[in-house]
Design a protein around this motif. Sequence first.
Motif, PDB file in Angstrom:
ATOM      1  N   LEU A   1     -85.471 -19.539  42.162  1.00  0.00           N
ATOM      2  CA  LEU A   1     -84.701 -20.463  41.326  1.00  0.00           C
ATOM      3  C   LEU A   1     -83.597 -21.139  42.129  1.00  0.00           C
ATOM      4  O   LEU A   1     -83.346 -22.343  41.976  1.00  0.00           O
ATOM      5  N   ARG A   2     -82.966 -20.392  42.994  1.00  0.00           N
ATOM      6  CA  ARG A   2     -81.917 -20.973  43.851  1.00  0.00           C
ATOM      7  C   ARG A   2     -82.484 -22.042  44.780  1.00  0.00           C
ATOM      8  O   ARG A   2     -81.785 -22.982  45.172  1.00  0.00           O
ATOM      9  N   LYS A   3     -83.749 -21.891  45.140  1.00  0.00           N
ATOM     10  CA  LYS A   3     -84.397 -22.852  46.021  1.00  0.00           C
ATOM     11  C   LYS A   3     -84.921 -24.076  45.277  1.00  0.00           C
ATOM     12  O   LYS A   3     -85.510 -24.979  45.878  1.00  0.00           O
ATOM     13  N   GLY A   4     -84.737 -24.089  43.954  1.00  0.00           N
ATOM     14  CA  GLY A   4     -85.162 -25.246  43.188  1.00  0.00           C
ATOM     15  C   GLY A   4     -86.532 -25.126  42.557  1.00  0.00           C
ATOM     16  O   GLY A   4     -87.080 -26.120  42.055  1.00  0.00           O
ATOM     17  N   ALA A   5     -87.104 -23.922  42.582  1.00  0.00           N
ATOM     18  CA  ALA A   5     -88.387 -23.705  41.916  1.00  0.00           C
ATOM     19  C   ALA A   5     -88.158 -23.437  40.440  1.00  0.00           C
ATOM     20  O   ALA A   5     -87.045 -23.116  40.004  1.00  0.00           O
ATOM     21  N   ARG A   6     -89.220 -23.566  39.667  1.00  0.00           N
ATOM     22  CA  ARG A   6     -89.226 -23.102  38.284  1.00  0.00           C
ATOM     23  C   ARG A   6     -90.151 -21.897  38.216  1.00  0.00           C
ATOM     24  O   ARG A   6     -91.187 -21.870  38.905  1.00  0.00           O
ATOM     25  N   VAL A   7     -89.769 -20.908  37.435  1.00  0.00           N
ATOM     26  CA  VAL A   7     -90.462 -19.615  37.481  1.00  0.00           C
ATOM     27  C   VAL A   7     -90.955 -19.198  36.100  1.00  0.00           C
ATOM     28  O   VAL A   7     -90.184 -19.179  35.136  1.00  0.00           O
ATOM     29  N   ALA A   8     -92.237 -18.870  36.032  1.00  0.00           N
ATOM     30  CA  ALA A   8     -92.809 -18.213  34.858  1.00  0.00           C
ATOM     31  C   ALA A   8     -92.782 -16.722  35.154  1.00  0.00           C
ATOM     32  O   ALA A   8     -93.598 -16.213  35.916  1.00  0.00           O
ATOM     33  N   GLY A   9     -91.799 -16.031  34.601  1.00  0.00           N
ATOM     34  CA  GLY A   9     -91.576 -14.624  34.907  1.00  0.00           C
ATOM     35  C   GLY A   9     -92.341 -13.711  33.966  1.00  0.00           C
ATOM     36  O   GLY A   9     -92.178 -13.790  32.745  1.00  0.00           O
ATOM     37  N   ILE A  10     -93.147 -12.841  34.534  1.00  0.00           N
ATOM     38  CA  ILE A  10     -93.976 -11.935  33.744  1.00  0.00           C
ATOM     39  C   ILE A  10     -93.513 -10.502  33.958  1.00  0.00           C
ATOM     40  O   ILE A  10     -93.275 -10.074  35.091  1.00  0.00           O
ATOM     41  N   ASP A  11     -93.400  -9.769  32.867  1.00  0.00           N
ATOM     42  CA  ASP A  11     -93.053  -8.359  32.946  1.00  0.00           C
ATOM     43  C   ASP A  11     -93.448  -7.710  31.620  1.00  0.00           C
ATOM     44  O   ASP A  11     -93.584  -8.395  30.600  1.00  0.00           O
ATOM     45  N   ILE A  12     -93.608  -6.409  31.643  1.00  0.00           N
ATOM     46  CA  ILE A  12     -93.951  -5.689  30.417  1.00  0.00           C
ATOM     47  C   ILE A  12     -92.713  -5.407  29.576  1.00  0.00           C
ATOM     48  O   ILE A  12     -92.816  -5.080  28.395  1.00  0.00           O
ATOM     49  N   HIS A  13     -91.518  -5.552  30.170  1.00  0.00           N
ATOM     50  CA  HIS A  13     -90.262  -5.246  29.485  1.00  0.00           C
ATOM     51  C   HIS A  13     -89.477  -6.529  29.193  1.00  0.00           C
ATOM     52  O   HIS A  13     -88.992  -7.194  30.120  1.00  0.00           O
ATOM     53  N   SER A  14     -89.321  -6.863  27.921  1.00  0.00           N
ATOM     54  CA  SER A  14     -88.626  -8.094  27.544  1.00  0.00           C
ATOM     55  C   SER A  14     -87.149  -8.057  27.929  1.00  0.00           C
ATOM     56  O   SER A  14     -86.582  -9.074  28.360  1.00  0.00           O
ATOM     57  N   ASP A  15     -86.510  -6.883  27.804  1.00  0.00           N
ATOM     58  CA  ASP A  15     -85.090  -6.788  28.140  1.00  0.00           C
ATOM     59  C   ASP A  15     -84.860  -6.995  29.634  1.00  0.00           C
ATOM     60  O   ASP A  15     -83.843  -7.563  30.043  1.00  0.00           O
ATOM     61  N   ALA A  16     -85.805  -6.552  30.446  1.00  0.00           N
ATOM     62  CA  ALA A  16     -85.685  -6.733  31.894  1.00  0.00           C
ATOM     63  C   ALA A  16     -85.804  -8.208  32.261  1.00  0.00           C
ATOM     64  O   ALA A  16     -85.065  -8.712  33.122  1.00  0.00           O
ATOM     65  N   LEU A  17     -86.696  -8.922  31.605  1.00  0.00           N
ATOM     66  CA  LEU A  17     -86.825 -10.361  31.850  1.00  0.00           C
ATOM     67  C   LEU A  17     -85.561 -11.103  31.421  1.00  0.00           C
ATOM     68  O   LEU A  17     -85.113 -12.030  32.105  1.00  0.00           O
ATOM     69  N   ALA A  18     -84.997 -10.673  30.307  1.00  0.00           N
ATOM     70  CA  ALA A  18     -83.754 -11.294  29.839  1.00  0.00           C
ATOM     71  C   ALA A  18     -82.632 -11.074  30.845  1.00  0.00           C
ATOM     72  O   ALA A  18     -81.800 -11.967  31.076  1.00  0.00           O
ATOM     73  N   GLN A  19     -82.610  -9.892  31.447  1.00  0.00           N
ATOM     74  CA  GLN A  19     -81.588  -9.602  32.461  1.00  0.00           C
ATOM     75  C   GLN A  19     -81.774 -10.501  33.685  1.00  0.00           C
ATOM     76  O   GLN A  19     -80.793 -11.022  34.231  1.00  0.00           O
TER      77      GLN A  19
END
Length: 265
Positions: free
Chosen positions: A26-44
């Motif tokens: 993200l700092r490099k200017g990319a957009r990220v589709a973040g996948i994880d099994i834990h919703s709270d971890a993605l929110a963090q």
Amino acid sequence: MQAKDKVIVLTGAGSGIGQELAIQLLRKGARVAGIDIHSDALAQTQALAGVGDDQFKAFVLDISDKQKVDALPAEVIQHFGTVDGLINNAGIIQKFIPINDLNIEDIQRVINVNFYGTVYLTKAFLPLLLERPAAHIVNVSSMGGFIPFPGQTVYGAAKAAVKLFTEGLYAELKATPVRVTVVHPGAIATNIVENSGLGKPSISSAQANRALPAAKAAELIIKAMERDQFRVMVGKDASFMDLFYRLNPQRAVDFIQRKMADVMR
């Protein structure tokens, strides 16, 4: 493939190397589709990055569920409009016990997440990546994917499968716009033990100090992607064992066996 202005699908984005990869991309200017099994971890992860859904979109998903993985590309396209890269980073380890004591359900879980999860995501997104002028697949194997660690034999077998799968992809995609990188991390300071459902890890402060910080590991992985590297060792231990194993496989395995004896006890 440079990260700037690219849309990158990233598994395991809620913690460890994956969280650092998301933040640095993200700092490099990319957009990220973040996948994880834990919703709270993605929110963090999104909170730490300090970005909105236009730059980081969380997708809560079990990557070993093929039906849900197959539905994911349409969701990502609907949100971002395109996909330029895939980083298969998510993984779990097994209990630190010999094969003889490991039940078949645990074996299947480790293989399903580490290997089949990588295969499912790759199969799901490869048709889209082949349509791009430049695209990249990064698959995270392990130091245990090229040299065995007693007590992690199934994990190592799954990561060895990821290694060969990725190298095969590299060969198959040579004449296409899709570049491929396989990553072999050594000891990295992450919470993979807890995330694998194995409780708090029991490690010495000396072991913890030798582990490469997750942020540095992520930096090396992104650099490898941007340089279109075929293969990258992450950490001095991985580089050392790679050389040792190629020079004398049996001595290298015996060395690891002695190092792992205390863990196995």
